[in-house]
Design a protein around this motif. Structure first.
Motif, PDB file in Angstrom:
ATOM      1  N   LYS A 164       9.511   3.748  -4.214  1.00 46.09           N
ATOM      2  CA  LYS A 164       9.554   4.484  -2.955  1.00 46.09           C
ATOM      3  C   LYS A 164       8.629   3.842  -1.931  1.00 46.09           C
ATOM      4  CE  LYS A 164      10.513   9.094  -4.895  1.00 46.09           C
ATOM      5  NZ  LYS A 164      10.036  10.506  -4.949  1.00 46.09           N
ATOM      6  N   ARG A 165       9.075   3.827  -0.689  1.00 42.79           N
ATOM      7  CA  ARG A 165       8.181   3.500   0.426  1.00 42.79           C
ATOM      8  C   ARG A 165       7.898   4.830   1.115  1.00 42.79           C
ATOM      9  NH1 ARG A 165       6.396  -0.719   3.549  1.00 42.79           N
ATOM     10  NH2 ARG A 165       7.733  -2.315   2.615  1.00 42.79           N
ATOM     11  N   GLY A 166       6.675   5.285   0.962  1.00 41.91           N
ATOM     12  CA  GLY A 166       6.368   6.636   1.403  1.00 41.91           C
ATOM     13  C   GLY A 166       7.140   7.625   0.541  1.00 41.91           C
ATOM     14  N   GLU A 167       7.970   8.445   1.162  1.00 43.86           N
ATOM     15  CA  GLU A 167       8.775   9.412   0.427  1.00 43.86           C
ATOM     16  C   GLU A 167      10.226   8.951   0.245  1.00 43.86           C
ATOM     17  OE1 GLU A 167       7.652  12.182  -1.075  1.00 43.86           O
ATOM     18  OE2 GLU A 167       5.698  11.373  -0.492  1.00 43.86           O
ATOM     19  N   LYS A 168      10.565   7.823   0.841  1.00 45.36           N
ATOM     20  CA  LYS A 168      11.958   7.338   0.800  1.00 45.36           C
ATOM     21  C   LYS A 168      12.167   6.415  -0.387  1.00 45.36           C
ATOM     22  CE  LYS A 168      15.432   4.809   3.487  1.00 45.36           C
ATOM     23  NZ  LYS A 168      15.779   3.878   2.387  1.00 45.36           N
ATOM     24  N   SER A 180       0.796  -1.226   0.000  1.00 48.31           N
ATOM     25  CA  SER A 180       0.000   0.000   0.000  1.00 48.31           C
ATOM     26  C   SER A 180       0.834   1.284   0.000  1.00 48.31           C
ATOM     27  CB  SER A 180      -0.956   0.012   1.196  1.00 48.31           C
ATOM     28  OG  SER A 180      -0.221  -0.070   2.409  1.00 48.31           O
ATOM     29  N   ASP A 181       1.945   1.301   0.740  1.00 42.11           N
ATOM     30  CA  ASP A 181       2.707   2.553   0.817  1.00 42.11           C
ATOM     31  C   ASP A 181       3.913   2.563  -0.115  1.00 42.11           C
ATOM     32  OD1 ASP A 181       4.097   0.666   2.236  1.00 42.11           O
ATOM     33  OD2 ASP A 181       4.743   2.038   3.818  1.00 42.11           O
ATOM     34  N   MET A 182       3.928   1.670  -1.127  1.00 41.43           N
ATOM     35  CA  MET A 182       5.012   1.664  -2.108  1.00 41.43           C
ATOM     36  C   MET A 182       4.499   2.199  -3.438  1.00 41.43           C
ATOM     37  SD  MET A 182       7.724  -1.371  -1.684  1.00 41.43           S
ATOM     38  CE  MET A 182       9.017  -1.102  -0.470  1.00 41.43           C
ATOM     39  N   SER A 183       5.304   3.041  -4.077  1.00 40.92           N
ATOM     40  CA  SER A 183       4.915   3.635  -5.349  1.00 40.92           C
ATOM     41  C   SER A 183       6.083   3.583  -6.321  1.00 40.92           C
ATOM     42  CB  SER A 183       4.453   5.079  -5.152  1.00 40.92           C
ATOM     43  OG  SER A 183       5.480   5.843  -4.531  1.00 40.92           O
TER      44      SER A 183
END
Length: 393
Positions: A205-209, A150-153
């Protein structure tokens, strides 16, 4: 044969032979290599016909720094080995290689790297594999679909973000051995070549990282991974899912993963589980120098052993050496004691690089053990390592 270090005057002959044997002179790599890199960053040796002055053969020595046994070590990567067709069949490579070894020893080098077209060309000169990879070749649709985190883009990006790629690369490879320490210049060279060859890039990215990146190409219906670096398994899987989404642009998938990669555990068809791929060879050209460069010795590794090294190409490497190891230091001297261990320089190179253990090499008759206590000591001096390298020029 007249051996020369190539300069601007003789470079056109090198370029002509490269065009004949490798990339053509109108390709992006050829233009970059000879306009931006060759002679500016590397050294080239050529063998010339003493009567006609024609170039007979060549090899290029491209400098890299790798992490070897806890030390950042500069060493050359041999590329562009070629013989002009009219001079082939005369066994001219051996004297050229011996000349290169002599030059490099005089510079204080202990090892060389080489990616062979055929291992059989170089094994007679006691090169051997110190790096392996896991090769995947499969229909693109055979990659696992996986579950989206879910938090990976995913973010397609240009090749100009050097600092982003470098940070991930340094983080991931910090636990690897034998890996190239890419500085800014290395990265600029690599990305310039990728740009010319139309290599694409994507970040995960995981979140912003940023947690990983992938360099890839799509050509002839094949999605080919040039390099995949992921700080966690979920990042790797997200990048592979990104690749799988290209089934309208490509039919096949190709990837040389780390030898310890476990993506095959998630494949539905075992025939695509992949195979072990020999990747990069190495050779020790100065055994004493290599031993003296050992600094990462555990405090509990103590003792004495006699080591017999055989080298068919470099007689200066031949010898019976007594190794005295104490307080994380090693003392080396010639001896007339009976040898505890004997091996050729190829096995010594593989042992030093941590590709195989003493017992593994002994089981394959690559070395002989005359003293089991000494063999145990040598195994602790050279523990096995996770080797990785991904340089092609």
């Amino acid at each position: 044969m007249d051996f020369r270090i190539i300069n601007d005057e003789t470079l056109p002959k090198i370029m002509e032979l490269w065009d004949y044997c490798f990339e053509k002179n109108d390709t992006p790599f050829f233009k970059w290599y000879f306009n931006e890199y060759c002679l500016k960053e590397n050294m080239v040796l050529g063998g010339f016909d003493e009567k006609s002055g024609n170039l007979m053969n060549m090899l290029h020595l491209n400098p890299y720094t790798i992490n070897l046994r806890g030390r950042d070590l500069k060493l050359p990567y041999i590329v562009g080995v070629a013989t002009a067709p009219e001079y082939r069949g005369r066994h001219l490579f051996a004297p050229l290689l011996e000349t290169a070894f002599s030059v490099l020893r005089a510079q204080g080098q202990a090892f060389v790297l080489l990616m062979p077209i055929s291992a059989g060309i170089y094994r007679p000169y006691q090169f051997d594999y110190c790096y392996y990879r896991h090769r995947y070749e499969m229909p693109l649709a055979a990659l696992p679909k996986g579950d989206k985190v879910s938090d990976m883009s995913l973010h397609r990006t240009g090749l100009e973000k050097v600092e982003v790629f470098q940070k991930v690369y340094d983080t991931v490879t910090a636990a690897y051995h034998g890996v190239v320490k890419r500085d800014l210049k290395n990265w600029l060279h690599l990305l310039a070549v990728h740009q010319g060859e139309q290599i694409k890039a994507v970040l995960v990215k995981r979140g912003e990282k940023v947690a990983g990146y992938m360099f890839y190409s799509i050509d002839d219906k094949t999605f080919a991974v040039q390099e995949l670096m992921a700080e966690e398994t979920a990042a790797r899987d997200s990048l592979l899912q990104f690749a799988r989404q290209h089934v309208t642009e490509a039919e096949n998938f190709s990837w040389l993963a780390e030898v310890w990669d476990k993506t095959y555990l998630h494949l539905q068809d075992q025939k695509y589980a992949g195979s072990l791929q020999p990747f990069m060879m190495a050779r020790c050209i100065n055994v004493r120098q290599a031993l003296l460069q050992l600094t990462d010795i555990a405090a509990d590794v103590q003792g004495t052993l006699s080591l017999l090294i055989n080298d068919k190409t470099l007689p200066l490497n031949n010898g019976l050496l007594k190794l005295e190891i104490n307080a994380s230091q090693i003392n080396i001297k010639s001896t007339v004691d009976m040898q505890d261990i004997e091996m050729d320089v190829a096995a010594f190179t593989q042992l030093y690089f941590g590709q195989f253990s003493v017992q593994e090499l002994a089981a394959e008759n690559r070395l002989k053990i005359h003293n089991q206590e000494a063999a145990s000591l040598l195994d602790r001096l050279f523990p096995k390592c996770h080797n990785y390298i991904n340089e092609y020029f």
